[in-house]
Write an enzyme that holds these catalytic residues in place. Sequence first.
Site, PDB file in Angstrom:
ATOM      1  N   ARG A  69      57.901  78.744 -15.063  1.00  0.00           N
ATOM      2  CA  ARG A  69      56.933  78.716 -13.955  1.00  0.00           C
ATOM      3  C   ARG A  69      56.983  77.371 -13.244  1.00  0.00           C
ATOM      4  NH1 ARG A  69      51.671  79.564 -16.825  1.00  0.00           N
ATOM      5  NH2 ARG A  69      50.738  79.261 -14.781  1.00  0.00           N
ATOM      6  N   LYS A  91      47.199  81.115 -26.083  1.00  0.00           N
ATOM      7  CA  LYS A  91      47.195  80.049 -27.093  1.00  0.00           C
ATOM      8  C   LYS A  91      45.868  80.043 -27.841  1.00  0.00           C
ATOM      9  CE  LYS A  91      48.653  77.443 -23.716  1.00  0.00           C
ATOM     10  NZ  LYS A  91      49.184  76.544 -22.715  1.00  0.00           N
ATOM     11  N   HIS A 113      38.342  74.630 -24.467  1.00  0.00           N
ATOM     12  CA  HIS A 113      39.498  74.358 -23.611  1.00  0.00           C
ATOM     13  C   HIS A 113      39.010  73.790 -22.284  1.00  0.00           C
ATOM     14  CE1 HIS A 113      43.506  74.771 -21.897  1.00  0.00           C
ATOM     15  NE2 HIS A 113      42.895  75.149 -20.793  1.00  0.00           N
TER      16      HIS A 113
HETATM   17  N1  URA Z   1      47.207  75.103 -18.656  1.00  0.00           N
HETATM   18  C1  URA Z   1      47.932  76.019 -19.355  1.00  0.00           C
HETATM   19  O1  URA Z   1      47.986  75.964 -20.579  1.00  0.00           O
HETATM   20  N2  URA Z   1      48.588  76.949 -18.680  1.00  0.00           N
HETATM   21  C2  URA Z   1      48.564  77.070 -17.332  1.00  0.00           C
HETATM   22  O2  URA Z   1      49.178  77.951 -16.781  1.00  0.00           O
HETATM   23  C3  URA Z   1      47.811  76.117 -16.611  1.00  0.00           C
HETATM   24  C4  URA Z   1      47.134  75.144 -17.304  1.00  0.00           C
END
Ligand code: URA
Length: 433
Positions: free
Chosen positions: A167, A186, A81
């Site tokens: 958010r 995730k 990631h």
């Molecule tokens: N990427 C994400 O998947 N979530 C966040 O809160 C910030 C960056």
Amino acid sequence: MRTIDLIQKKRDGGRLTREEIAQLIAGFVREEIPDYQMSALLMAIYLRGMDREETLDLTEAMARSGRRLKFDVDGFVADKHSSGGVGDKVSLVLVPLIASAGLFIGKLSGRGLGHTGGTIDKLESIPGFCAALPLAEFKRQVAEVGAAIAESSSEIAPADHKLYALRDATATVSSLPLIASSIMSKKLAIDSDGLVLDVKVGRGALMETEERAEELARLMVDLGQRAGRKTAALITAMDQPLGRMVGNALELREALSALEDQGPQDLEELTLELGAELLLMAGQAHTRDEGKTKLRQKLRDGSALAKLQELVARQGGDPRALEDPELLPQARGRLEVKARQPGYIKELDALAIGEAAHLLGAGRTAKGQALDHAVGIELLKKVGDHVALGEPVALVHYNSEERLALAKSKVEAAFTVGAEPPAPEALIRKRIA
Ligand code: URA
């Protein structure tokens, strides 16, 4: 407990239990808890924070909110990631590279967000490429090809999809427990044996200071390890863009050069470091140097590029576009941006370049909008390079004169030239494991 009591508890600085967090997330996903209450709770979390236990409980509740994915493979499953940056095309190189070294990787990726680009948009520069893979096909491809890159699915961690939208609209994005739980939920919903995180820091990154980047990295590594995953993070510089190309098809071209072992040095360095972490976790290398040497060999002998060709063909993309990048989208116009004074490039503002690419049409201003894959910016000079007065420092690839006018001044302003060469700065700032 009633939702209002839990909001009040967090508002007053209390801590939420595992059961309370599970109740909140499950209730929100079932639409029993309305957006206005969840927004209030998010603001309370933003202001009061969460301790490690609460953040882990939140992450796990979000990971459990949808489908879990397990790959049917006999081998080490890797995942990666990046917290997002400008010119970050590492996944396009790293995924086929580690698959060519025998690891398995099923990567769910996103689209561009704000000034940062997204892997899926870059891959969609390839005519025919399909990123919307049903999860069953995604799993099958990982088993048969060794690698797949698909668009994040709302079936995975749906709580995050719903929370992220709130958010975004309630000024609660930049909270470390909320960012860490969003990213890690995730990742934990998809089974993997090892995960490497690239946490970017600097002008073009989500985290602008090294302290916050390190805090986020430590939190995510801890969440991954507590959930039983081998997890490591690299904190890497994002003050200037990575590589020389910014824009979807341009970045894909640069990734192809890197897969032919002709990529820019910073892209290669970062890709090999991240890949070596995964080889170490998989037990396929004993040292980082051994890992990097193995991976470099895969770039040199063509097997990493062949793996990307296999992946693209399997996902409906035209493999000829990888052999002949002239078949990728190309902008009609090119404009040189020239140095306004002689000297050394002291700064090259990644945020300004990302915004300029966005203005050219490489990013979206509304959800679901089509973007222009051809446009972007080619950086002819980077930090530390010497320039003469009037020497070209960047090439803007554009399709619209109006958009060019908006982007050009941003590109010009992104370069700061000084009389002395700047002190070299490390790309890889820290490793956290
Ligand atoms: N990427 C994400 O998947 N979530 C966040 O809160 C910030 C960056």
